[in-house]
Design a protein around this motif. Sequence first.
Motif, short mmCIF file in Angstrom:
data_model
loop_
_atom_site.label_atom_id
_atom_site.label_comp_id
_atom_site.label_asym_id
_atom_site.label_seq_id
_atom_site.Cartn_x
_atom_site.Cartn_y
_atom_site.Cartn_z
N PHE A 1 -37.56 -1.00 -7.34
CA PHE A 1 -36.99 0.32 -7.60
C PHE A 1 -36.44 0.38 -9.02
O PHE A 1 -36.04 -0.64 -9.59
N SER A 2 -36.38 1.58 -9.55
CA SER A 2 -35.94 1.79 -10.92
C SER A 2 -34.46 1.50 -11.09
O SER A 2 -33.60 2.16 -10.51
N ARG A 3 -34.16 0.51 -11.92
CA ARG A 3 -32.77 0.16 -12.23
C ARG A 3 -32.13 1.25 -13.08
O ARG A 3 -30.98 1.61 -12.88
N TRP A 4 -32.90 1.78 -14.05
CA TRP A 4 -32.35 2.82 -14.92
C TRP A 4 -32.14 4.11 -14.15
O TRP A 4 -31.12 4.78 -14.30
N GLY A 5 -33.07 4.46 -13.27
CA GLY A 5 -32.90 5.65 -12.44
C GLY A 5 -31.68 5.54 -11.54
O GLY A 5 -30.90 6.48 -11.42
N ALA A 6 -31.50 4.37 -10.94
CA ALA A 6 -30.34 4.15 -10.07
C ALA A 6 -29.05 4.27 -10.87
O ALA A 6 -28.05 4.84 -10.40
N TYR A 7 -29.05 3.78 -12.11
CA TYR A 7 -27.86 3.86 -12.97
C TYR A 7 -27.57 5.30 -13.37
O TYR A 7 -26.44 5.78 -13.19
N ILE A 8 -28.57 6.01 -13.86
CA ILE A 8 -28.36 7.39 -14.31
C ILE A 8 -27.94 8.28 -13.14
O ILE A 8 -27.01 9.08 -13.25
N TRP A 9 -28.61 8.16 -11.99
CA TRP A 9 -28.25 8.98 -10.84
C TRP A 9 -26.86 8.63 -10.32
O TRP A 9 -26.12 9.50 -9.87
N SER A 10 -26.49 7.35 -10.37
CA SER A 10 -25.13 6.94 -9.97
C SER A 10 -24.09 7.56 -10.89
O SER A 10 -23.03 8.02 -10.44
N GLN A 11 -24.39 7.58 -12.18
CA GLN A 11 -23.49 8.23 -13.13
C GLN A 11 -23.36 9.72 -12.82
O GLN A 11 -22.26 10.26 -12.81
N GLN A 12 -24.49 10.38 -12.60
CA GLN A 12 -24.45 11.82 -12.32
C GLN A 12 -23.64 12.12 -11.07
O GLN A 12 -22.81 13.03 -11.07
N MET A 13 -23.86 11.36 -10.01
CA MET A 13 -23.16 11.61 -8.75
C MET A 13 -21.69 11.24 -8.83
O MET A 13 -20.88 11.75 -8.08
N GLY A 14 -21.34 10.37 -9.78
CA GLY A 14 -19.95 9.97 -9.95
C GLY A 14 -19.23 10.73 -11.06
O GLY A 14 -18.08 10.41 -11.37
N GLY A 15 -19.91 11.71 -11.66
CA GLY A 15 -19.29 12.50 -12.71
C GLY A 15 -19.11 11.76 -14.03
O GLY A 15 -18.20 12.06 -14.79
N MET A 16 -19.98 10.80 -14.30
CA MET A 16 -19.84 10.00 -15.53
C MET A 16 -21.05 10.10 -16.44
O MET A 16 -21.21 9.29 -17.36
N ALA A 17 -21.93 11.06 -16.23
CA ALA A 17 -23.16 11.16 -17.00
C ALA A 17 -22.88 11.52 -18.45
O ALA A 17 -21.88 12.15 -18.77
N GLY A 18 -23.78 11.10 -19.32
CA GLY A 18 -23.71 11.49 -20.71
C GLY A 18 -23.35 10.38 -21.67
O GLY A 18 -23.45 10.56 -22.88
N ARG A 19 -22.94 9.23 -21.16
CA ARG A 19 -22.61 8.11 -22.04
C ARG A 19 -22.81 6.80 -21.27
O ARG A 19 -22.72 6.78 -20.04
N ASP A 20 -23.08 5.74 -21.98
CA ASP A 20 -23.28 4.44 -21.34
C ASP A 20 -21.92 3.80 -21.12
O ASP A 20 -21.47 2.95 -21.86
N ASN A 21 -21.25 4.27 -20.06
CA ASN A 21 -19.89 3.81 -19.77
C ASN A 21 -19.77 3.36 -18.33
O ASN A 21 -18.72 3.48 -17.72
N GLY A 22 -20.87 2.87 -17.77
CA GLY A 22 -20.83 2.38 -16.40
C GLY A 22 -20.99 3.49 -15.38
O GLY A 22 -21.25 4.64 -15.70
N ALA A 23 -20.84 3.12 -14.13
CA ALA A 23 -20.95 4.04 -13.00
C ALA A 23 -20.02 3.54 -11.91
O ALA A 23 -19.58 2.39 -11.93
N THR A 24 -19.74 4.38 -10.95
CA THR A 24 -18.84 4.01 -9.87
C THR A 24 -19.62 3.61 -8.62
O THR A 24 -20.78 3.98 -8.44
#
Length: 142
Positions: free
Chosen positions: A82-105
């Motif tokens: 599975f896509s690691r980058w997709g999982a990261y970006i979608w995790s950021q979006q769902m956690g309200g952290m999208a737009g910068r490489d600052n981790g995810a929740t």
Amino acid sequence: MADPTFFSGLIRNDEDRRWLANNGRKFGGSYQSLDYPKELDPRPIVRVEDQCNRNSCVGHGLSSCGEICAWIDSGGVLEIEFSRWGAYIWSQQMGGMAGRDNGATISGAIKAAAEIGFCPESLWPYPPSNAGYSTKEPAGVR
């Protein structure tokens, strides 16, 4: 003195603790004490992959969890990446952290898996180390 809101890449104040408490399940015991059949042991398919100099550990962990679940669900037949980058970006979006490489929740990752799911690594590959941060989804991943 260390910042008490930051621990090992996790920014504690960004975590949706109320959502986790309301949606979590208690686990009684220790993973070391689990007695499970050998055919459910995911270690043969788990890969250790380089996240480069990015804060994408949640995406790596989430995609690996999805791969293990798919493998177990198929009776040990299906091995998918599975896509690691997709999982990261979608995790950021769902956690309200999208737009910068600052981790995810963790809560963002659970929400992403439940509400969006996963896409294959071949459709949204992990960017090379010299590539910039981009949230643009390739066509056809959803």
